[in-house]
Scaffold this motif. Structure first.
Motif, mmCIF file in Angstrom:
data_model
loop_
_atom_site.group_PDB
_atom_site.id
_atom_site.type_symbol
_atom_site.label_atom_id
_atom_site.label_comp_id
_atom_site.label_asym_id
_atom_site.label_seq_id
_atom_site.Cartn_x
_atom_site.Cartn_y
_atom_site.Cartn_z
ATOM 1 N N ARG A 147 0.761 -1.288 0.102
ATOM 2 C CA ARG A 147 0.016 0.001 0.027
ATOM 3 C C ARG A 147 0.770 1.170 0.029
ATOM 4 O O ARG A 147 0.608 2.293 -1.056
ATOM 5 N N GLU A 148 1.741 1.061 0.932
ATOM 6 C CA GLU A 148 3.092 2.305 0.836
ATOM 7 C C GLU A 148 3.610 2.628 -0.423
ATOM 8 O O GLU A 148 3.489 3.552 -0.845
ATOM 9 N N ALA A 149 4.051 1.348 -0.938
ATOM 10 C CA ALA A 149 4.794 1.722 -2.307
ATOM 11 C C ALA A 149 3.548 2.467 -3.430
ATOM 12 O O ALA A 149 4.200 3.206 -4.167
ATOM 13 N N ALA A 150 2.539 1.854 -3.368
ATOM 14 C CA ALA A 150 1.363 2.233 -4.447
ATOM 15 C C ALA A 150 1.355 3.775 -3.899
ATOM 16 O O ALA A 150 1.311 4.656 -4.989
ATOM 17 N N ALA A 151 1.111 4.242 -2.883
ATOM 18 C CA ALA A 151 0.861 5.568 -2.515
ATOM 19 C C ALA A 151 1.970 6.564 -2.792
ATOM 20 O O ALA A 151 1.850 7.510 -3.445
ATOM 21 N N ARG A 152 3.102 5.969 -2.665
ATOM 22 C CA ARG A 152 4.292 6.938 -3.039
ATOM 23 C C ARG A 152 4.507 7.056 -4.565
ATOM 24 O O ARG A 152 5.035 8.102 -5.090
ATOM 25 N N GLU A 153 4.180 5.939 -5.122
ATOM 26 C CA GLU A 153 4.342 5.791 -6.640
ATOM 27 C C GLU A 153 3.325 6.809 -7.508
ATOM 28 O O GLU A 153 3.524 7.535 -8.242
ATOM 29 N N LEU A 154 1.939 6.935 -6.727
ATOM 30 C CA LEU A 154 0.888 7.656 -7.105
ATOM 31 C C LEU A 154 1.483 9.151 -7.209
ATOM 32 O O LEU A 154 1.245 10.094 -7.762
ATOM 33 N N ALA A 155 1.972 9.366 -5.715
ATOM 34 C CA ALA A 155 2.242 10.758 -5.615
ATOM 35 C C ALA A 155 3.458 11.239 -6.495
ATOM 36 O O ALA A 155 3.597 12.464 -7.142
ATOM 37 N N ARG A 156 4.618 10.413 -6.837
ATOM 38 C CA ARG A 156 5.519 10.661 -7.755
ATOM 39 C C ARG A 156 5.275 10.958 -8.882
ATOM 40 O O ARG A 156 5.464 12.000 -9.701
ATOM 41 N N VAL A 157 4.294 9.867 -9.630
ATOM 42 C CA VAL A 157 3.508 10.299 -11.060
ATOM 43 C C VAL A 157 2.735 11.668 -10.757
ATOM 44 O O VAL A 157 2.814 12.243 -12.019
ATOM 45 N N PHE A 158 1.989 11.731 -10.085
ATOM 46 C CA PHE A 158 1.173 12.840 -9.826
ATOM 47 C C PHE A 158 2.077 14.307 -9.985
ATOM 48 O O PHE A 158 1.852 15.119 -10.738
ATOM 49 N N GLY A 159 2.972 14.150 -9.110
ATOM 50 C CA GLY A 159 4.098 15.502 -9.065
ATOM 51 C C GLY A 159 4.593 15.658 -10.307
ATOM 52 O O GLY A 159 4.778 16.752 -10.595
ATOM 53 N N GLU A 160 5.040 14.678 -11.108
ATOM 54 C CA GLU A 160 5.868 14.703 -12.287
ATOM 55 C C GLU A 160 4.611 15.398 -13.324
ATOM 56 O O GLU A 160 5.024 16.065 -14.298
ATOM 57 N N ASN A 161 3.494 15.221 -13.378
ATOM 58 C CA ASN A 161 2.321 15.537 -14.080
ATOM 59 C C ASN A 161 1.492 16.827 -13.627
ATOM 60 O O ASN A 161 0.496 17.381 -14.197
ATOM 61 N N ILE A 162 2.040 17.273 -12.404
ATOM 62 C CA ILE A 162 1.086 18.347 -11.853
ATOM 63 C C ILE A 162 1.109 19.704 -12.635
ATOM 64 O O ILE A 162 -0.180 20.295 -12.304
#
Length: 604
Positions: free
Chosen positions: A218-233
């Motif tokens: 779950r943590e890995a998924a949350a951090r990956e979501l944050a990373r990709v959202f951040g790159e496309n923010i």
């Protein structure tokens, strides 16, 4: 589209071991892009719109009751044909949003339908200029015309915000530009890829990992979501800034007192009713979400909850995958137990290609039920991954489908239900399915898991959606003062998160970007309060059903059949309910609180 569950986009796979998942058969609309019937309808639409304008523009105030009725029938036929064309183009696109050909076909259809219907802009403008007394006299004279009074009343509610005929036509034509920004959002979301534990997937599969038993995953998924959202923010920020600015300009020209006014008017609901709902929910945060998440923190054995724990399964919960056939049987049995007619209405969805269930690369996000037009039938879209929550999503969307089939009897202009009431049958369908599963619980532990799951769903539907509503209110207010940076929007998002979720939570770096993937903010500003409205309404309705089941089904079916032909006050009156009464919302919220009481009692 009627509804979208707030879990967005797609995974590359995930249909293994789920059984034979159905796909749409769109041939009830058209056989394909090059179907001769489609070209025939486009040609008819162009001619019909031009003839309608020639026959009625500047003359609406000269019509008698029979003439106005004929005018409305012709308008209804135009809406039906345009709706069929756009339903086909839209649904094909949602099956594969990354396909350039489908995107072009949808865009081309939108432009043609917009161009053909531009001459009709005069209709609502002239309708709003008619004398109220003359209209009432025509209703008294002609019962068939009087049936359309509710839709005319809703159109005339826009009278104070009406612009000149020329400006209205300009705004109508400009609508395709706003549509293009929405498509940019959809295509960006659908094209995102995430890598978790070496596996590449889309956003639907990644969000699904937030409900896994394994906390590290779950943590890995949350951090990956944050990373990709951040790159496309920056892209998401640009889309939100543009959509909010476009809305602000139009609202200003229309003299809308608040950014929310347009949504309230389209929902046929009074601003004070929505604010009473909002205030009741916010006041209930401590006894709902704060109290529940404190319980969950203890169950999970944590000192502090992290955002990736919010939708975590309980430790005593078995990780289980529900096959498609089992999901279908669960929902259909619950529907049939309430009333066999409900199951009969739901049956064709499974058998005739009215559901598209599988998770596929490029497929649109979440889940929805789209009513198409009244002489065809609705289509339901899911991204079914076999989680118990997916069974509830099936129950939810089928509820919409049943509602849309029943309301179709009203005809094209009166069948469409305001969003606040559109959630009634869907949330009621969920409640029926949940109650049946709860009654069948084998032991205390299973009952606890079911109750906790339902409380979480209700918190997501009520608390979370009102927090989303508050975020949108802040976003649109702030945008009126100037351009918003990604950091500005992030700060607005975080300002509602801690308040709504409560003191049990810590928020990881990157969570501030999680506003980016929620489609309602772009597609349907202020849509989200309809979920809370629907949940509160259904809780109150279900309480009436439990207290006095005699004759409830008949009244319930009559309510669904009414579609958009009645105001919420008139629809709820047979049940002794009134949404304008602040105590009404407390009644609905009390059901959630009672469930948390039972969960707390299980701790003793």
């Amino acid at each position: 589209m009627t509804d979208t569950v707030l879990r967005d986009a797609n995974a590359p796979s995930g249909n293994k071991n789920l059984g034979d998942l159905p796909e749409w058969d769109l041939s009830d609309l058209y056989a394909g892009e090059d179907a001769p019937e489609l070209q025939r309808d486009l040609d008819w639409l162009q001619t019909a719109c031009a003839e309608f304008a020639a026959d009625y523009e500047g003359k609406l105030d000269t019509l008698d009751a029979a003439g106005l009725l004929d005018c409305l029938h012709r308008d209804e036929a135009i809406s039906r044909t345009a709706g069929r064309i756009m339903s086909f183009a839209g649904l094909r696109y949602y099956q594969l949003t990354t396909d350039g050909g489908r995107a072009k076909f949808l865009s081309d259809c939108q432009e043609k339908v917009t161009n053909y219907t531009t001459p009709l802009v005069f209709f609502s403008l002239e309708l709003n200029r008619l004398d109220e007394g003359a209209l009432k006299a025509m209703y008294a004279e002609n019962a068939d015309l009087a049936r359309y009074a509710p839709v005319i009343r809703r159109i005339r509610a826009m009278k104070p915000h009406q612009l000149s005929d020329e400006l209205e036509k300009f705004l109508h034509d400009l609508g395709v530009v706003g549509d293009a920004w929405e498509r940019l959002f959809d295509e960006t979301i659908a094209g995102l890829t995430f890598t978790v534990d070496g596996e590449e997937m889309g956003i639907e599969g990644t969000l699904n990992l937030l409900t896994e038993q394994d906390r590290d995953q779950r943590e890995a998924a949350a951090r990956e979501l944050a990373r990709v959202f951040g790159e496309n923010i920056r892209t998401f920020s640009r889309v939100h800034n543009t959509a909010a600015k476009e809305k602000e300009v139009i609202d200003r020209w229309r003299n809308m007192p608040t950014p929310q006014t347009g949504r309230h008017l389209s929902n046929d609901v009074e601003a004070e009713v929505v604010e009473a709902l909002r205030d009741a929910v916010v006041a209930a945060y401590p006894k709902l979400s704060h109290r529940y998440y404190e319980l969950k923190r203890k169950w999970l054995g944590l000192d502090r909850m992290q955002v990736w724990d919010r939708n975590a399964p309980l430790p005593m919960e078995e990780t289980r995958i529900v096959g498609w056939d089992d999901a279908r049987a669960t929902v259909m049995n619950a529907y049939a137990a309430f009333d066999p007619r409900m199951a009969d209405l739901a049956q064709p969805f499974f058998e005739k290609g009215w559901i598209d269930a599988g998770v596929k690369q490029g497929k649109a996000p979440g889940a929805f039920a789209h009513p198409t037009v009244t002489d065809v039938h609705p289509y339901v879209m899911l991204n079914y991954l076999g989680k118990p929550r997916d069974v509830m999503t099936l129950a939810h969307e089928l509820g919409h489908g049943v509602h849309q089939v029943l309301a179709a009897e009203q005809g094209e202009l009166l069948s469409s239900t305001p969003l606040t009431l559109a959630e009634t049958a869907s949330v009621f369908g969920e409640m029926l399915t949940f109650r049946r599963m709860l009654d069948g619980a084998k032991d205390k532990a299973e009952r606890k898991v079911l109750l906790a799951g339902k409380v979480e769903d209700m918190i997501n539907t009520v608390v979370r959606q009102i927090a989303f509503y508050d975020f949108e209110c802040k976003l649109h207010d702030a945008r009126r003062e100037g351009e918003l940076t990604p950091d500005d929007i992030n700060a607005l998002w975080m300002s509602v998160q801690a308040t709504s979720l409560g003191p049990a939570f810590d928020f990881m770096d990157g969570y501030e970007t999680f506003w980016a993937y929620i489609p309602h903010f772009v597609h349907s500003p202020f849509y989200v309060y309809a979920y809370a409205f629907g949940d509160g309404l259904v809780n109150a309705l279900y309480a009436v059903y439990e207290e006095n089941p005699e004759g409830f089904q008949e009244k319930y079916f009559e309510m669904l059949k009414a579609g958009g032909s009645k105001h919420h006050k008139d629809l709820l009156a047979p049940f002794g309910l009134d949404a304008s009464d602040p105590a009404f919302w407390d009644k609905g919220l009390g059901i959630i609180s009672d469930m948390i009481d039972e969960l707390e009692a299980m701790e003793d």
